[in-house]
Motif scaffolding. Structure first.
Motif, short mmCIF file in Angstrom:
data_model
loop_
_atom_site.label_atom_id
_atom_site.label_comp_id
_atom_site.label_asym_id
_atom_site.label_seq_id
_atom_site.Cartn_x
_atom_site.Cartn_y
_atom_site.Cartn_z
N GLN A 306 -19.93 46.94 105.20
CA GLN A 306 -21.01 46.35 104.41
C GLN A 306 -22.32 47.05 104.74
N PHE A 307 -23.09 47.34 103.70
CA PHE A 307 -24.48 47.74 103.90
C PHE A 307 -25.36 46.60 103.41
N ALA A 308 -26.21 46.10 104.31
CA ALA A 308 -27.14 45.01 103.98
C ALA A 308 -28.55 45.59 103.97
N LEU A 309 -29.18 45.59 102.80
CA LEU A 309 -30.49 46.22 102.69
C LEU A 309 -31.61 45.22 102.94
N TYR A 310 -32.50 45.59 103.83
CA TYR A 310 -33.71 44.81 104.05
C TYR A 310 -34.65 45.04 102.88
N ALA A 311 -35.09 43.96 102.26
CA ALA A 311 -36.00 44.05 101.12
C ALA A 311 -37.35 43.45 101.50
N MET A 312 -37.98 44.04 102.50
CA MET A 312 -39.30 43.59 102.95
C MET A 312 -40.32 44.66 102.59
N HIS A 313 -40.55 44.83 101.31
CA HIS A 313 -41.50 45.83 100.84
C HIS A 313 -41.95 45.47 99.43
N ASP A 314 -42.74 46.34 98.83
CA ASP A 314 -43.34 46.01 97.54
C ASP A 314 -42.44 46.36 96.36
N ALA A 315 -41.20 46.74 96.63
CA ALA A 315 -40.27 47.09 95.54
C ALA A 315 -38.96 46.31 95.69
N LYS A 316 -39.06 45.06 96.10
CA LYS A 316 -37.85 44.24 96.29
C LYS A 316 -37.00 44.18 95.03
N GLU A 317 -37.63 43.73 93.95
CA GLU A 317 -36.88 43.52 92.72
C GLU A 317 -36.32 44.83 92.17
N SER A 318 -37.15 45.87 92.13
CA SER A 318 -36.69 47.13 91.53
C SER A 318 -35.61 47.79 92.38
N THR A 319 -35.67 47.63 93.69
CA THR A 319 -34.63 48.22 94.54
C THR A 319 -33.32 47.46 94.38
N ILE A 320 -33.38 46.13 94.34
CA ILE A 320 -32.17 45.34 94.11
C ILE A 320 -31.56 45.70 92.75
N ASP A 321 -32.40 45.84 91.73
CA ASP A 321 -31.90 46.20 90.40
C ASP A 321 -31.32 47.62 90.38
N ALA A 322 -31.98 48.55 91.07
CA ALA A 322 -31.48 49.93 91.11
C ALA A 322 -30.13 50.00 91.81
N TYR A 323 -29.97 49.22 92.87
CA TYR A 323 -28.67 49.19 93.54
C TYR A 323 -27.61 48.63 92.61
N GLY A 324 -27.95 47.58 91.87
CA GLY A 324 -26.98 46.99 90.96
C GLY A 324 -26.57 47.94 89.85
N ALA A 325 -27.53 48.73 89.37
CA ALA A 325 -27.26 49.62 88.23
C ALA A 325 -26.64 50.95 88.63
N GLU A 326 -27.09 51.51 89.76
CA GLU A 326 -26.74 52.90 90.08
C GLU A 326 -25.92 53.08 91.34
N ILE A 327 -25.87 52.11 92.23
CA ILE A 327 -25.24 52.33 93.52
C ILE A 327 -23.99 51.48 93.71
N LEU A 328 -24.09 50.19 93.51
CA LEU A 328 -22.91 49.35 93.71
C LEU A 328 -21.72 49.76 92.84
N PRO A 329 -21.94 50.16 91.57
CA PRO A 329 -20.77 50.58 90.77
C PRO A 329 -20.01 51.76 91.37
N ALA A 330 -20.69 52.60 92.14
CA ALA A 330 -20.03 53.75 92.74
C ALA A 330 -19.10 53.35 93.88
N PHE A 331 -19.27 52.13 94.38
CA PHE A 331 -18.43 51.67 95.50
C PHE A 331 -17.50 50.53 95.08
#
Length: 333
Positions: A306-331
């Protein structure tokens, strides 16, 4: 590989619930929070709302400790959530850095931590366990299930994770150090007569998807400061260049001075100035999605579950969305 998101329990709690729901919509399987009673809101209250408003997300602390909550209280709390929402919790546990120190107490000893792992799991799953010299059982628990994952860095803690825990939490994403620590955990598991594959490996670190690396580094520099608290304890215990802990982990804190927990886990932490850009790049995942994919594949090849990403920054929502769209599908399986 599974994916999780790690949040602080900052008010309003509704924002934490909203981000957890967003993570689930994007395919994340785990939702974690810090657990430090003075610095943030009470996470277990928030977990109840998260579980109510999600369908599959598994929640838990990264990490709790066996003193601010005694083992029987921890077990009963998890068991209550599991009874209400169907065994959708995981107990991340460690010695207690901020939770203990902010309250004026030192972190727990490894002996206390190790004893608590089995007690919490046994009680939460409805079995008897000794709390001190007193044997108890929580009578109302039926069909409970609680994996207990231990956070560790040093050799004794890594060995304990391999011997006792259901999972190992490593709070950094440097491939060299990840490989070294996974090997130590797996060796300890084998030496204890366990199947090392039974120990889930979770790497947790800040992830920031974007092209402005300088900005991303500033948003994530706090993480090196947080990890530095644990590294400083290791240096105090084993000394510098001892061979017990890799220099790749300990050398970067040479210019570390004081640390104020008022800024703990926050972007702009003034006590993280000693953390170099190179360390941030090693410990975190930064840059465009392709860079994240490359590093995640390295970690997966080392055995990370498991990779658990810390979302303590000013791009929480966009990073979570980018992972959902571009990264999680690859795994995806």
């Amino acid at each position: 590989m599974d994916f999780g998101v790690v949040l602080q329990a900052d008010p309003p709690a509704s924002a934490v619930v909203s981000l957890m729901r967003r993570a689930e919509r994007n395919g994340f399987r785990y939702g974690w929070t810090f657990d430090s009673a003075v610095l943030w809101q009470e996470p277990f209250v928030i977990y109840s709302r998260v579980l109510e408003h999600t369908e599959r997300l598994i929640v838990g602390p990264m990490v709790t400790n066996p003193s601010t909550r005694t083992p029987e209280v921890t077990a009963s709390t998890f068991a209550t959530l599991n009874e209400m929402y169907g065994n959708r919790t995981v107990c991340g546990i460690g010695r207690g850095d901020s939770a203990m120190r902010v309250a004026g107490r030192p972190p727990n000893t490894l002996a206390r931590l190790g004893e608590s792992i089995g007690v919490i799991r046994d009680l939460a799953e409805g079995r008897e366990a000794y709390v001190g010299d007193h044997r108890i059982k929580i009578p109302w628990i039926k069909d409970g299930k609680l994996p207990v994952w231990m956070a560790a860095y040093g050799p004794k803690a890594l060995a304990m994770a391999g011997e006792l825990a259901d999972g190992f939490i490593l709070q950094l994403a440097d491939p060299f150090l990840t490989e070294w620590m996974i090997k130590a955990v797996r060796k300890a598991a084998v030496d204890a007569g366990r199947d090392p594959a039974d120990v889930t490996i979770c790497v947790a670190a800040p992830a920031y998807v974007g092209d402005d690396l300088d900005h991303a580094r500033e948003q994530c520099r706090w993480f090196g400061g947080m990890v530095g608290n644990h590294v400083a304890d290791l240096v105090a215990r084993y000394g510098e260049h001892s061979g017990m802990v890799p220099d790749e982990l300990t050398a970067y804190i040479a210019s570390r001075e004081s640390y104020d927990y008022a800024h703990h886990g926050r972007s702009g932490n003034p006590d993280a100035g000693f953390v170099s850009d190179a360390v941030i790049d090693r410990f975190c995942l930064l840059g465009p999605a392709a860079a994240h994919l490359d590093k995640l594949r390295q970690l997966q090849a080392l055995g990370v579950d498991q990779f658990a990403l810390y979302a303590m920054h000013d791009a929480k929502e966009s990073t979570i969305d980018a992972y959902g769209a571009e990264i999680l599908p690859a795994f995806a399986d």
